[in-house]
Design an enzyme around this catalytic site. Structure first.
Site, PDB file in Angstrom:
ATOM      1  N   CYS A   1       0.827  -1.189   0.000  1.00 48.63           N
ATOM      2  CA  CYS A   1       0.000   0.000   0.000  1.00 48.63           C
ATOM      3  C   CYS A   1       0.866   1.246   0.000  1.00 48.63           C
ATOM      4  O   CYS A   1       2.093   1.183  -0.053  1.00 48.63           O
ATOM      5  CB  CYS A   1      -0.906   0.002   1.238  1.00 48.63           C
ATOM      6  SG  CYS A   1      -1.851  -1.519   1.462  1.00 48.63           S
TER       7      CYS A   1
ATOM      8  N   ALA B   1      -5.037  -4.499  -2.134  1.00 45.25           N
ATOM      9  CA  ALA B   1      -5.587  -5.603  -1.345  1.00 45.25           C
ATOM     10  C   ALA B   1      -4.915  -6.915  -1.722  1.00 45.25           C
ATOM     11  O   ALA B   1      -4.967  -7.336  -2.876  1.00 45.25           O
ATOM     12  CB  ALA B   1      -7.106  -5.704  -1.564  1.00 45.25           C
ATOM     13  N   VAL B   2      -4.275  -7.556  -0.726  1.00 46.85           N
ATOM     14  CA  VAL B   2      -3.555  -8.813  -0.948  1.00 46.85           C
ATOM     15  C   VAL B   2      -4.036  -9.901   0.016  1.00 46.85           C
ATOM     16  O   VAL B   2      -4.216 -11.047  -0.371  1.00 46.85           O
ATOM     17  CB  VAL B   2      -2.032  -8.594  -0.796  1.00 46.85           C
ATOM     18  CG1 VAL B   2      -1.282  -9.920  -0.817  1.00 46.85           C
ATOM     19  CG2 VAL B   2      -1.516  -7.681  -1.910  1.00 46.85           C
TER      20      VAL B   2
END
Length: 607
Positions: free
Chosen positions: A2, A52-53
């Site tokens: 991020c 988003a992971v």
């Protein structure tokens, strides 16, 4: 992965400055294309852009935790690979969890251990935690500096961000670049903490900083140390193999598609082979190539073989779903690509096509995957570069990469009046001396072992920073998370203390690593000599770089002329393009990057 940013101003109510925080956060959109958020209360404001992971629905940030004494808020970038283990330990201590994300684990770990949270994390990370109970801000960066974090002091607080561009979006921060910044741009020495911009500091690897109403303190919480190595060769090889297997297993954790970056060299091939063995489904692998390069390849002193044949051999051997991102000169010369690369870097590093091609590779990978594993940093950790094995370079009191790349000559681009005040040569000498004094060594070591420790340490603490920053900026500019198993701090610490004689026991570079991969890779790859990241040999590309740089140098109104002496570069503008080596070409690439930098950032440059 991020982008984080924020602002603490003890004399302001930042609810009234929310628009500025939104502007700062917006600069991080490429790093976090999936979602964004801003949190403000009184003197503090945190911003976040999310890639988003893990826990795609539950990891929204900035994330808050309520306590009886007030809120604690985090904005976090990275991956804590041991988050599941930590979650279990924290649950045993009574902490509740509402999500599956590692962000919440880090937040709860802070509530349990305070700033000592960093001692419990394994991974790559950069984060900020505002603690309203003590009106304090914690900034922390991972041990190896895989994820970036910058900050700027203000009269009553601090402004911070994953990249300088977030900080520069705050009107309190100037765009000044003074002599120290110019030295960093042209000396290529990567001083820990330096950020080129006069008012901005990079939080060094393995450091944290704590801001309170009484001021800011910065401290180192981890560093590489010297220790005796008692394992024999067989045990050392098995330990490296076991450590890497566990590291790759941890780094494969993801809720989104993952892949490997496969050049056909030892490092990326070993990571790919381990990932394939650990997964039930074929791994997607990617390489970068240039149109007609394999057919027309010309060996030189840096690259003896093209990558593509070896990448295909490995892909066939381990069974990956392999793709080649093939670039032609038009791709590399596209204005929007070069602008994107300079904007991603924030400063004119002058890597030109090496940055543009990496950006395009990552953009191509991102179309199919969100997470990629890389072989980056194995050369620094295990001594793979040619300079480790050249007695003349080892003995020379200069940063070794400058001897290989010729970057020591880039300072001569400067106008005489600029060079006289900036003194790139003296700056390099002082930086080198400082780096040598910081090397941890063992009493009683031989002169050879001590010297090799020094070279390894300077590469791990200075050159690796350059490579990790390039990887991070180009990948995050495309919204791709690149993980680097060889940068696990436990492996780095272990490998640092393997004696040099053992590191080179078979007469080749990275002997221990090669032995650890012996049953996973074909002999042709195991015996392949080190080959750096590829560069195009297309003459039309070189000709266009000459033309563009020539136009800039001939423009009397270009701000580049205030720094660069066109006469010193004039011979490069007429050199036969088939004989224009990479190093002189880099000088012309830097001229083009400087022009774009002035146009994008409008810096206030002084010397």
């Amino acid at each position: 992965m991020c982008g984080v940013t924020g602002w603490v101003s003890y004399e302001r109510d930042l609810m009234k400055e929310r628009h500025i925080l939104l502007d700062m956060t917006e600069t991080m959109t490429a790093r976090g294309p999936d979602a964004g958020g801003v949190w403000t209360r009184g003197p503090a404001g945190l911003g976040h852009r999310r890639l988003a992971v893990i826990d795609l629905d539950g990891g929204v940030q900035p994330m808050t935790a309520a306590t009886p004494s007030g809120e604690v808020v985090i904005t976090y970038s990275g991956e804590a690979y041991n988050f599941e283990e930590l979650r279990g330990r924290l649950r045993e201590r009574g902490h509740p969890f509402l999500t599956r994300s590692d962000t919440e684990v880090v937040l709860r770990a802070y509530l349990e251990w305070g700033e000592a949270v960093v001692d419990h994390l394994t991974g790559m990370y950069a984060f900020a935690i505002w603690d309203s109970r003590s009106r304090s801000l914690l900034l922390a960066r991972d041990r190896m500096g895989i994820k970036p974090l910058y900050y700027a002091r203000t009269r009553d607080g601090v402004v911070f961000g994953s990249e300088p561009k977030a900080i520069l979006a705050n009107p309190l921060i100037s765009r000044k670049v003074g002599p120290d910044g110019l030295r960093e741009i042209f000396a290529v020495v990567s001083t820990p903490g330096a950020a080129v911009w006069e008012d901005i500091r990079e939080l060094p690897a393995g450091h944290l900083a704590v801001l309170t109403p009484d001021g800011l303190r910065e401290r180192r919480y981890w560093e590489i140390t010297a220790a005796g190595h008692t394992d024999d060769l067989a045990t050392t090889v098995d330990t490296v193999r076991d450590m890497l297997t566990g590291i790759v297993r941890d780094q494969l954790v993801s809720d989104v598609p993952r892949c490997s970056l496969l050049s056909g060299g030892l490092d990326s091939s070993l990571v790919t082979a381990l990932a394939t063995a650990l997964l039930d489904t074929p791994v997607s692998s990617f390489e970068v190539d240039f149109a007609d390069q394999e057919r027309n390849f010309r060996p030189d002193h840096m690259r003896g073989t093209p990558d593509s044949p070896y990448a295909r051999i490995v892909a066939d051997h381990v069974g990956t779903d392999h793709s080649s991102i093939v670039l032609d000169p038009a791709d590399l010369l596209a204005e929007e690509v070069r602008v994107a690369a300079v904007r991603a870097r924030d400063v004119p590093v002058g890597w030109g096509e090496l940055d543009s091609s990496l950006y395009l590779l990552f953009r191509g990978v991102r179309a199919r995957s969100t997470v990629a594993l890389s072989g980056e940093s194995a050369d620094e950790v295990f001594g793979g570069y040619g300079w480790f094995h050249d007695p003349g370079m080892v003995a020379t009191p200069m940063f070794p990469w400058l001897l290989v790349t010729g970057d020591h000559a880039l300072g001569s681009m400067l106008r005489p009046d600029v060079e006289a005040k900036v003194d790139v040569t003296g700056f390099r000498a002082d930086s080198y001396s400082d780096a040598m004094t910081r090397t941890p060594v063992l009493p009683g070591e031989s002169a050879v072992e001590r010297r090799m420790r020094q070279i390894l340490h300077v590469c791990l603490t200075r050159w690796l920073r350059v490579m990790l920053d390039r990887k991070d900026r180009m990948s995050m500019a495309t919204g791709l998370e690149v993980r680097v198993p060889f940068c696990d701090h436990r492996l780095v610490q272990y490998a640092y203390n393997i004696p040099w004689s053992m590191k080179t026991f078979d007469g080749m570079e990275k002997s221990v690593l090669r032995a650890a991969a012996r049953d996973l890779l074909p002999d042709s790859v195991l015996q392949r000599r080190k080959s750096p990241y590829p560069s195009t040999q297309n003459v039309s590309y070189c000709a266009e770089i000459q033309r563009r740089a020539g136009e800039i140098l001939a423009d009397r109104h270009s701000p580049v002329g205030a720094l660069v002496d066109a006469r010193k570069l004039s011979h490069l503008l007429t050199m036969d393009v088939e004989k224009l080596p990479l190093v002189p070409r880099a000088a012309l690439e830097r001229v083009i990057d400087l022009e774009i930098w002035f146009r994008l950032y409008k810096p206030e440059v002084s010397w």
